[in-house]
Design a protein around this motif. Sequence first.
Motif, mmCIF file in Angstrom:
data_model
loop_
_atom_site.group_PDB
_atom_site.id
_atom_site.type_symbol
_atom_site.label_atom_id
_atom_site.label_comp_id
_atom_site.label_asym_id
_atom_site.label_seq_id
_atom_site.Cartn_x
_atom_site.Cartn_y
_atom_site.Cartn_z
ATOM 1 N N GLY A 192 1.370 5.679 -12.813
ATOM 2 C CA GLY A 192 1.567 5.077 -11.494
ATOM 3 C C GLY A 192 1.024 3.659 -11.432
ATOM 4 O O GLY A 192 1.639 2.774 -10.833
ATOM 5 N N LEU A 193 -0.134 3.434 -12.083
ATOM 6 C CA LEU A 193 -0.704 2.081 -12.098
ATOM 7 C C LEU A 193 0.188 1.126 -12.882
ATOM 8 O O LEU A 193 0.392 -0.023 -12.469
ATOM 9 N N PRO B 53 0.806 -1.227 0.000
ATOM 10 C CA PRO B 53 0.000 0.000 0.000
ATOM 11 C C PRO B 53 0.838 1.276 0.000
ATOM 12 O O PRO B 53 0.491 2.239 -0.691
ATOM 13 N N LEU B 54 1.933 1.301 0.749
ATOM 14 C CA LEU B 54 2.801 2.479 0.751
ATOM 15 C C LEU B 54 3.401 2.723 -0.631
ATOM 16 O O LEU B 54 3.446 3.863 -1.108
ATOM 17 N N LEU B 55 3.850 1.658 -1.271
ATOM 18 C CA LEU B 55 4.449 1.795 -2.598
ATOM 19 C C LEU B 55 3.410 2.192 -3.642
ATOM 20 O O LEU B 55 3.706 2.955 -4.572
ATOM 21 N N ASN B 56 2.192 1.695 -3.497
ATOM 22 C CA ASN B 56 1.130 2.070 -4.427
ATOM 23 C C ASN B 56 0.753 3.544 -4.276
ATOM 24 O O ASN B 56 0.550 4.253 -5.270
ATOM 25 N N TYR C 49 -5.400 2.220 -4.622
ATOM 26 C CA TYR C 49 -4.344 2.887 -3.858
ATOM 27 C C TYR C 49 -3.607 3.929 -4.708
ATOM 28 O O TYR C 49 -3.249 5.007 -4.214
ATOM 29 N N VAL C 50 -3.365 3.600 -5.961
ATOM 30 C CA VAL C 50 -2.659 4.541 -6.837
ATOM 31 C C VAL C 50 -3.495 5.802 -7.031
ATOM 32 O O VAL C 50 -2.974 6.935 -6.968
ATOM 33 N N ILE C 51 -4.791 5.634 -7.277
ATOM 34 C CA ILE C 51 -5.672 6.795 -7.440
ATOM 35 C C ILE C 51 -5.728 7.614 -6.157
ATOM 36 O O ILE C 51 -5.703 8.858 -6.180
ATOM 37 N N ALA C 52 -5.785 6.925 -5.006
ATOM 38 C CA ALA C 52 -5.785 7.646 -3.731
ATOM 39 C C ALA C 52 -4.500 8.451 -3.563
ATOM 40 O O ALA C 52 -4.525 9.593 -3.083
ATOM 41 N N GLY C 53 -3.376 7.868 -3.971
ATOM 42 C CA GLY C 53 -2.119 8.602 -3.883
ATOM 43 C C GLY C 53 -2.075 9.778 -4.837
ATOM 44 O O GLY C 53 -1.568 10.857 -4.487
#
Length: 234
Positions: free
Chosen positions: A97-98, A82-85, A191-195
């Motif tokens: 990112g995805l 999750p941190l990396l995503n 997770y990528v979209i959230a980031g």
Amino acid sequence: MLETATTRPQGLAVRCSRALLSPWSRLSLLVVLLAAAATCVLLFEPQRILSDGWPAQLGGATAVALYAVAYGACTAAFVPRPLLNLAAGALFGSQAGLVAALAGTVLGAGIAFGLGRILGQDALRPLLRGRWLKAADGQLSRHGFRSMLAVRLFPGVPFAAANYCAAVSRMGWLPFLLATGLGSIPNTAAYVIAGARASTPTSPAFLIAMGFIAVTGLGGAAVAWCKRHHLRGR
């Protein structure tokens, strides 16, 4: 006499090579490698990329490819995905990112699966004697693709644990990698979209992504609970 003296060193060399290549020696090497990887994570703290950012001199497709390689190495060394995503989304946006996160996911899973298969399988398979262990091994060995796809779609089993459990089973490489790539898309994308949208936490995209993460987390917990009671019943 000369033949006897020559045979003894050869016999000693054969015994030494067998000892070094024995299942337990290879398992010991795997433990040492994983301990070294975890130590490197603690010392260098790669998760600081969330606060420090990506090096300014790297950009474009090169940066995405390098991040994917670093992502794969980090997941094999137990850095939480999750941190990396989140970092992938914050650094490269939703689309690039995805791509970086999924490529790193498959690479990291392949590294862990290969290490577990080559160094750990022969030593650990004879230890699969418990009812739950036998049931999990049978499920992964007979229905590898759909079992791993379910594990990736419903988070709950740690990424590294799933990789090494699959490596100890008789699951094939191709089903494992395909199931990992396909099954990781929804959760990784969230997770990528959230980031990528973290700077606007009230935006619809961010709220939908966080809602999806929460729902899949609850779904994974429910599936694990039902599976545990099913195994108890058996």
